[in-house]
Enzyme design. Structure first.
Site, PDB file in Angstrom:
ATOM      1  N   ALA A   1      31.954  75.850  18.558  1.00 52.24           N
ATOM      2  CA  ALA A   1      31.575  74.433  18.233  1.00 52.24           C
ATOM      3  C   ALA A   1      30.445  74.351  17.176  1.00 52.24           C
ATOM      4  CB  ALA A   1      31.473  73.516  19.612  1.00 52.24           C
ATOM      5  N   TYR A   2      29.523  75.773  17.318  1.00 53.59           N
ATOM      6  CA  TYR A   2      28.483  75.888  16.249  1.00 53.59           C
ATOM      7  C   TYR A   2      28.990  76.035  15.134  1.00 53.59           C
ATOM      8  CZ  TYR A   2      23.756  76.493  13.877  1.00 53.59           C
ATOM      9  OH  TYR A   2      22.710  76.580  13.326  1.00 53.59           O
ATOM     10  N   ALA A   3      29.686  76.958  14.953  1.00 55.95           N
ATOM     11  CA  ALA A   3      30.571  77.459  14.001  1.00 55.95           C
ATOM     12  C   ALA A   3      31.268  76.719  12.836  1.00 55.95           C
ATOM     13  CB  ALA A   3      30.994  79.295  14.397  1.00 55.95           C
TER      14      ALA A   3
END
Ligand SMILES: NC(=O)c1ccc[n+]([C@@H]2O[C@H](COP(=O)([O-])OP(=O)(O)OC[C@H]3O[C@@H](n4cnc5c(N)ncnc54)[C@H](OP(=O)(O)O)[C@@H]3O)[C@@H](O)[C@H]2O)c1
Length: 254
Positions: A156-158
């Site tokens: 999700a961060y990426a």
């Protein structure tokens, strides 16, 4: 000669780490700075630090996911300081980390809301104010994760941080005609509360340091200096670019 004399800047994620140091540096370079994050006490301490250094800043606390905050930040820049020239859209979270198949839709959504949708909302209000000034510099804090590095557990961060690069590129071509430059800053591991939470044991820290060609984490002040470069006329012909400030992590194979 100060690099940001007469300029007005918004810095998000300013209560800590990269945002805190960047707000201080922008102010030392002559900018008047509107700083934001959720934690009011930390923002008050930042404003006090800036004023002690002879600078000017005002804190507007709030949640970066809130569209009202995005509007209030620009209204404060315009109402208090007369306009907006620079926006450092830097607030972010790693979110809960887990392999993709174990990531809940709630984690996915809240990570994208904090890291990506917030930056869109910021830009939506910042760009018209910059057009009125005849130009500006808008900067998004992305990361090498999701750009040149796949880091387990950080889907999700990426995705959110890669999304910022797409948004930045489109803004660069949509608003270049107005003299607005848009760029992304891609730090490597940085010694902030977020960085320390990722490298949270001596072994984990040694591992993360070893991922970088320079074999260490960055200091937040080093990332701030690159934000200053993108904010200032030193980068006057740089737009649509992703500036890696990653200690060589993207190219390291040692
Ligand atoms: N540290 C690293 O290794 C690293 C590497 C690459 C990229 N980055 C990126 O650099 C940026 C700054 O991170 P940092 O390392 O300086 O981390 P940090 O010290 O944890 O700072 C994160 C900042 O974001 C703010 N923030 C988070 N969620 C928010 C929300 N919902 N509403 C308002 N503000 C919010 C925090 O303020 P409050 O908690 O007070 O709201 C804080 O000021 C992030 O976008 C991060 O993804 C960091």
């Amino acid at each position: 000669m100060h690099q940001l004399s007469g300029k007005v800047a918004i810095v998000t994620g300013a209560s800590s780490g990269i945002g805190y140091e960047t707000a201080r540096l922008f102010a030392r370079e002559g900018a008047k700075v509107v700083v934001t994050a959720r934690r009011q006490a930390e923002l008050n301490a930042l404003v006090a630090d800036i004023e002690r250094d002879g600078g000017e800043a005002i804190a507007v606390a709030g949640d970066i996911r809130d569209e009202h905050l995005a509007r209030a930040l620009v209204e404060t820049a315009v109402g208090r300081y007369g306009g907006l020239d620079i926006a450092f859209n830097n607030a972010g979270t790693t979110g809960d980390t887990a392999p993709a198949s174990d990531t809940s839709i709630g984690t996915w959504q809240s990570t994208l809301d904090t890291n990506l949708t917030s930056a869109f909302l910021g830009a939506k209000y910042q760009l018209p104010a910059m057009i009125k000034r005849g130009g500006g510099s808008i900067i998004f804090t992305s990361t090498v994760v999701g750009s040149t590095i796949g880091f387990p557990g950080m889907g999700a961060y990426a995705a959110s941080k890669a999304g910022l690069i797409g948004l930045m590129q489109v803004i660069a071509v949509e608003y270049g005609v107005h003299g607005i430059r848009a760029n992304a800053l891609l730090p490597g591991g940085t010694d902030t509360p977020m960085g320390r939470a990722t490298a949270n044991t001596p072994e984990a820290r040694a591992f993360v340091e070893g991922l970088h060609a320079l074999k260490r984490l960055a200091l937040p002040e080093e990332i701030a200096r690159s934000a200053l470069y993108l904010a200032s006329d030193a980068s006057s012909f740089t737009t649509g670019s992703s500036l890696r400030v990653d200690g060589g992590a993207s190219v390291n194979r040692t």
